[in-house]
Each structure stands twice: as C-alpha cells, then as structure tokens.
Motif scaffolding. Structure first.
Motif, short mmCIF file in Angstrom:
data_model
loop_
_atom_site.label_atom_id
_atom_site.label_comp_id
_atom_site.label_asym_id
_atom_site.label_seq_id
_atom_site.Cartn_x
_atom_site.Cartn_y
_atom_site.Cartn_z
N GLN A 52 7.97 2.61 -2.67
CA GLN A 52 7.80 4.06 -2.69
C GLN A 52 6.36 4.42 -3.01
O GLN A 52 5.74 5.27 -2.35
CB GLN A 52 8.75 4.64 -3.73
CG GLN A 52 8.50 6.10 -4.08
CD GLN A 52 9.42 6.55 -5.18
OE1 GLN A 52 10.62 6.63 -4.96
NE2 GLN A 52 8.86 6.84 -6.35
N ARG A 53 5.80 3.77 -4.02
CA ARG A 53 4.42 4.07 -4.39
C ARG A 53 3.44 3.68 -3.30
O ARG A 53 2.44 4.39 -3.05
CB ARG A 53 4.08 3.37 -5.69
CG ARG A 53 4.79 3.94 -6.90
CD ARG A 53 4.35 3.28 -8.18
NE ARG A 53 4.99 3.89 -9.34
CZ ARG A 53 4.78 3.50 -10.59
NH1 ARG A 53 3.95 2.49 -10.84
NH2 ARG A 53 5.39 4.11 -11.59
N ALA A 54 3.69 2.55 -2.65
CA ALA A 54 2.80 2.13 -1.57
C ALA A 54 2.81 3.12 -0.41
O ALA A 54 1.76 3.47 0.16
CB ALA A 54 3.20 0.74 -1.09
N LEU A 55 4.00 3.60 -0.04
CA LEU A 55 4.10 4.56 1.06
C LEU A 55 3.46 5.90 0.69
O LEU A 55 2.76 6.51 1.51
CB LEU A 55 5.57 4.76 1.43
CG LEU A 55 6.28 3.53 2.03
CD1 LEU A 55 7.75 3.82 2.25
CD2 LEU A 55 5.61 3.10 3.34
N ILE A 56 3.69 6.36 -0.53
CA ILE A 56 3.07 7.61 -0.97
C ILE A 56 1.55 7.47 -0.97
O ILE A 56 0.82 8.38 -0.56
CB ILE A 56 3.59 7.98 -2.37
CG1 ILE A 56 5.01 8.48 -2.27
CG2 ILE A 56 2.71 9.04 -3.01
CD1 ILE A 56 5.15 9.77 -1.52
N THR A 57 1.07 6.31 -1.45
CA THR A 57 -0.38 6.10 -1.48
C THR A 57 -0.96 6.12 -0.08
O THR A 57 -2.04 6.69 0.17
CB THR A 57 -0.70 4.76 -2.17
OG1 THR A 57 -0.17 4.77 -3.50
CG2 THR A 57 -2.19 4.52 -2.23
N GLU A 58 -0.25 5.50 0.86
CA GLU A 58 -0.72 5.49 2.25
C GLU A 58 -0.79 6.91 2.82
O GLU A 58 -1.79 7.30 3.46
CB GLU A 58 0.21 4.62 3.09
CG GLU A 58 -0.22 4.50 4.54
CD GLU A 58 0.74 3.67 5.36
OE1 GLU A 58 0.52 3.54 6.58
OE2 GLU A 58 1.72 3.16 4.77
N VAL A 59 0.25 7.70 2.62
CA VAL A 59 0.27 9.08 3.11
C VAL A 59 -0.82 9.89 2.43
O VAL A 59 -1.53 10.69 3.08
CB VAL A 59 1.66 9.69 2.88
CG1 VAL A 59 1.64 11.19 3.21
CG2 VAL A 59 2.70 8.99 3.72
N SER A 60 -0.97 9.69 1.10
CA SER A 60 -1.98 10.45 0.37
C SER A 60 -3.38 10.11 0.81
O SER A 60 -4.23 11.00 0.99
CB SER A 60 -1.81 10.17 -1.14
OG SER A 60 -2.79 10.87 -1.88
N ASP A 61 -3.64 8.81 1.02
CA ASP A 61 -4.97 8.41 1.48
C ASP A 61 -5.28 8.98 2.86
O ASP A 61 -6.41 9.45 3.13
CB ASP A 61 -5.07 6.88 1.51
CG ASP A 61 -5.06 6.28 0.12
OD1 ASP A 61 -5.27 7.03 -0.86
OD2 ASP A 61 -4.80 5.06 0.00
N ALA A 62 -4.28 8.98 3.74
CA ALA A 62 -4.49 9.54 5.07
C ALA A 62 -4.76 11.04 5.02
O ALA A 62 -5.64 11.59 5.71
CB ALA A 62 -3.29 9.25 5.96
N ALA A 63 -3.99 11.73 4.15
CA ALA A 63 -4.20 13.18 4.01
C ALA A 63 -5.56 13.48 3.41
O ALA A 63 -6.26 14.43 3.84
CB ALA A 63 -3.09 13.76 3.13
#
Length: 470
Positions: A52-63
């Motif tokens: 969950q944290r990895a996916l959130i981090t990926e979305v956040s970094d892209a945003a």
C-alpha cells in the motif's frame, strides 16, 4: 459413571467424565498450524502495508512531478494554450486543473472538471499542499483521488495547479493481493498440518513401540526390553532409561523372590522342630518328653521370634526408614558391656579390648544391636580371639570388632551385607546365624549417617569397622 481412560483412533483419548483431550501428536500438529497461521497473518499484514505504501508513494511521486511541470509552465508562459496541452499530455487516471486567484477554473484536462474546483487548497507561489486522502488506509478509504496543489506566480498573479490522481487501480491491486493470500493461506495451512501430522507421527513411532512393548511386559517375566532407536536423541535416551528401570525391577523382583524363599526356609526349620516336638509330646503318655523337649521348644520359639523381629526391622528400613532416638550414647560403655557378655557366653574365647571414651548422639538400643550382631559374627568365626576397640578420629567415632578366624574373601565383603547371605553353604544353625545380622547392622548404621566396612584383620581374620559422626 466415569469412563476409563482408553486410547482411540486419530490421536484422541476419552478421559474421566467423558472429556476429550488431544494426544501429543494432535497437540503438536495444532501448535505447528497455529504458529504458521499467526506468522502468515503477520507476514500478510506487513506485505499489504508495504505494498500500500509503495503504491501510494508511486502515485504521489508522479503527481508531484506532474504538478511541478505544469506550475513551471504557468510561471513561464501563463495559461494561454494550456487547456489544449493538458488534454493531450495528461495520462489516464489523472485530472488536472489550473485555478486563477479567484478560484475559477481557467484550464482543465477534462471537461468533467472544467467548472468546479477539485479542492479548496490555495498554496502560495512555489508552495506544495496535499489533501489528506493519501494518508488514510486505502482498503477502508472512501476517497478515490490523491490531490496535490502547487502555487505558480505569473504576471503578478498567483495561480493554483491541482493534480488529482486516481488511487482506484492501487486499491484494486491491494484487494487482489489480499484475495490471493486469503485463497492460498488455507491451502498452505492444510499442507503444514498434514506434513506436521506425518512428521510428528514418524517421530513418535519409536515411543509407540516402546509403549506397546512395556504394555506387554508382565510381572511374571521382566526379561523383555524395549527397542532402542539408533537416533541417539531424547527418545533413544528414554528407551535406555526404560531398560535400566526394567533391569532394576528385574533385580528387585529376583531379590524379593529370594528374600521370600530364604525367609520361608529360615522359618521352616524351627517350625519343623516344634512340630516334631509336639508330636513326640502327644505320643508320650508319661509326660517325660515334655520336660526333655521344653528347652528345645523354647530355643526354637526364641529363634522364630528373633527372625520375625529382624524381618520387620528390615521391612521398616525399606519402607519409611528406621526411627531412631536421639540421645547421648557412650560407645565405650556399650563396647565394655559386650566384652563382658561375650566373656560370659563364650569362655573358650579370649576377648580383649582397647576402649577409650567416645560419645555420639543416637539410639543406644539400636547401636547396641549393631555391636551385638558384629560381636556374634566375630565369635562364630574366631578360632580363639576376639578384639574390640573404640576411638575418635577426625571428628568421627570408630568401633572395630576383629577376629582371628579364616577371614572373608575380598570379593565377598560387600555381598555378605545382603539379606540371608552366609558364606557357609551348609545352612547349619549351629555354625551360623540367619544371615540378617550384617544387613540389620548396615541399615542401623546408615540411619545414624554412618558407615560399616569389612577388612582383613592383623591376625588373618576379619575386622568390622563402624564409623559414626561424633
């Protein structure tokens, strides 16, 4: 009515009151399954959290990257032509808005969001703000987007760039992984349970063989032994211990049988004498036989009484131990009394003594019994001399009784302390006692925390040494 404990199939037992209790095999298997299940649950929770944290981090970094690019573009060129660029360059799953200082949408990546602002966030120029969606657990989260807003200054005005990234795909990824784990866990636990059941059963198979062999061993025949595995583990040591216990039981049984046989033999002789005497007395009408046989019958009766008392004393020693009085005892007085008694009862013997004052705490009657047994043995074995001494050495009281007889072979000096053991095989009562004297002497001495040993005497006979704590 309570049920008797019985072995059932599948590793279960029925105990008193009808309660059921799992066997060692069942409990071990259940423990293994529970431990693996707990470990898997903890591992799955950690996996889902990290995913969950990895996916959130990926979305956040892209945003963050996307909102920074658009903010720099607004700061450099303003909003002219920005709507067209946003529609062409925005990737699926993202919604982008550019708001003027009044909050009006001046550019958007989709017609779905070209009228209403997605957020109330209004960061200053070059500042970055986020909504709280990304900080909440995805699985239980009702929000569908992670919103990032950054301020951009152009021509004296501050615009707000908003990027809303969908987290639905990430949420579905986590849910899918959780479903696969939920499907795989039961199967894995079944494998662990079956493997644990088989492995524990294999490990306990030698124990079952030992149990079956022990169950077949009866009191009539203790010569059988349990099989010892070649594994050299705890079960092998258990089998060795069981065989050692069976050795002791067999030895104890043989000793008990010999004890009973010897006791019967010892009692048979005076009983036979008394029976024969009574028959003679009954057949004699003159009454003369009673006067002639009275002394014989009294002697045999005294011998039976003494034998029974000795047997009871040894039985108490085996059961609860011999109870001893605790008073001051002058050993020199006991030895002097035995010297006088032996001189009176055996005038053909030369009885000498080297007596020094020695005092101990103990039971005077029992210590006198020890001394009398040793003196009687010495008197029967002696050719002409019996010598008694008392002394104090290294804080201990020492009593010695020596004779000038034929002596006791070294290999027999421990065996003579066993019950009913006499080195003369004739079993004649005129040349030997019942074979209990030394056994009783050793038990009484042990009860006083002392020792008794046999060695060769300077005159070629035997010296009995009693050592007592002073």
């Amino acid at each position: 009515m309570s049920t008797v404990v019985r072995r059932r199939k599948d590793g279960w037992y029925r105990t008193a009151g009808g309660l059921r209790q799992a066997s060692v095999r069942s409990r071990s298997t259940a423990a293994a399954v529970i431990v693996v299940a707990v470990a898997m649950m903890l591992g799955a929770a950690a996996l889902l959290l990290l995913l969950q944290r990895a996916l959130i981090t990926e979305v956040s970094d892209a945003a963050d990257g996307r909102v920074g690019d658009i903010a720099r573009q607004v700061s450099a060129k303003g909003t002219a032509g920005l709507a067209t660029d946003l529609g062409e360059t925005t990737r699926p799953g993202q919604l982008i808005q550019v708001l003027d200082p009044s909050g009006r949408v001046v550019a958007a990546s989709s017609t779905r969001v070209d009228t209403t602002p997605l957020t109330d966030l209004r960061p200053p120029a070059d500042a970055l703000l986020r909504s709280q969606v990304g900080e909440m657990p995805l699985i239980d989260d009702d929000h569908s987007f992670l919103i990032v807003a950054q301020g951009a200054a152009y021509d004296g005005r501050t615009y707000t760039v908003v990027v809303a990234s969908s987290v639905e795909t990430q949420r579905q990824t986590v849910v899918t992984v959780a479903k696969y784990l939920a499907i795989g866990f039961p199967a894995l636990l079944i494998v662990v349970g079956v493997a644990g059941w088989l492995m524990v059963g294999q490990a306990l198979r030698p124990v079952e063989r030992i149990r079956g062999r022990v169950q077949r061993i009866g009191t009539r025949d203790l010569t059988e032994r349990v099989p010892v595995p070649q594994t050299r583990d705890e079960i092998a040591r258990l089998a060795v211990t069981m065989n050692e216990m069976l050795d002791r039981l067999e030895t104890g049984q043989a000793t008990q049988r010999a004890f009973v046989a010897d006791a019967s033999h010892e009692l048979r002789s005076p009983l036979a004498t008394l029976t024969a005497a009574l028959e003679v007395i009954e057949a004699d009408t003159t009454g003369q036989a009673w006067h002639e046989l009275r002394q014989v019958m009294e002697t045999e009766t005294d011998r039976m009484r003494q034998l029974v008392e000795d047997l009871l004393l040894l039985a108490k020693a085996d059961d609860t131990g011999i109870r001893m009085r605790q008073v001051d005892v002058d050993l020199d007085d006991l030895v002097a009394a035995e010297i006088q008694r032996l001189r009176s009862s055996a005038p053909d013997l030369t009885v000498t003594g080297d007596v020094h004052p020695v005092r101990v705490v103990g039971d005077p009657a029992r210590l006198s019994q020890v001394l009398r047994n040793l003196v009687d043995n010495a008197a029967r074995a002696a050719h002409g001399t019996v010598h008694l001494t008392t002394a104090e050495q290294n804080g201990s009281a020492i009593i010695t009784v020596s004779d000038d007889g034929d002596g006791i072979p070294e290999q027999d000096r421990q065996r003579v302390f066993e019950r009913f053991v006499r080195l003369d095989t004739s079993r004649s009562r005129t040349s030997g006692g019942s074979g209990l004297g030394l056994s009783i002497a050793r038990e009484i001495t042990r009860a006083h925390n002392g020792t008794i040993t046999l060695t060769s005497s300077p005159t070629g006979g035997t010296t009995a040494t009693v050592t007592l704590p002073n």
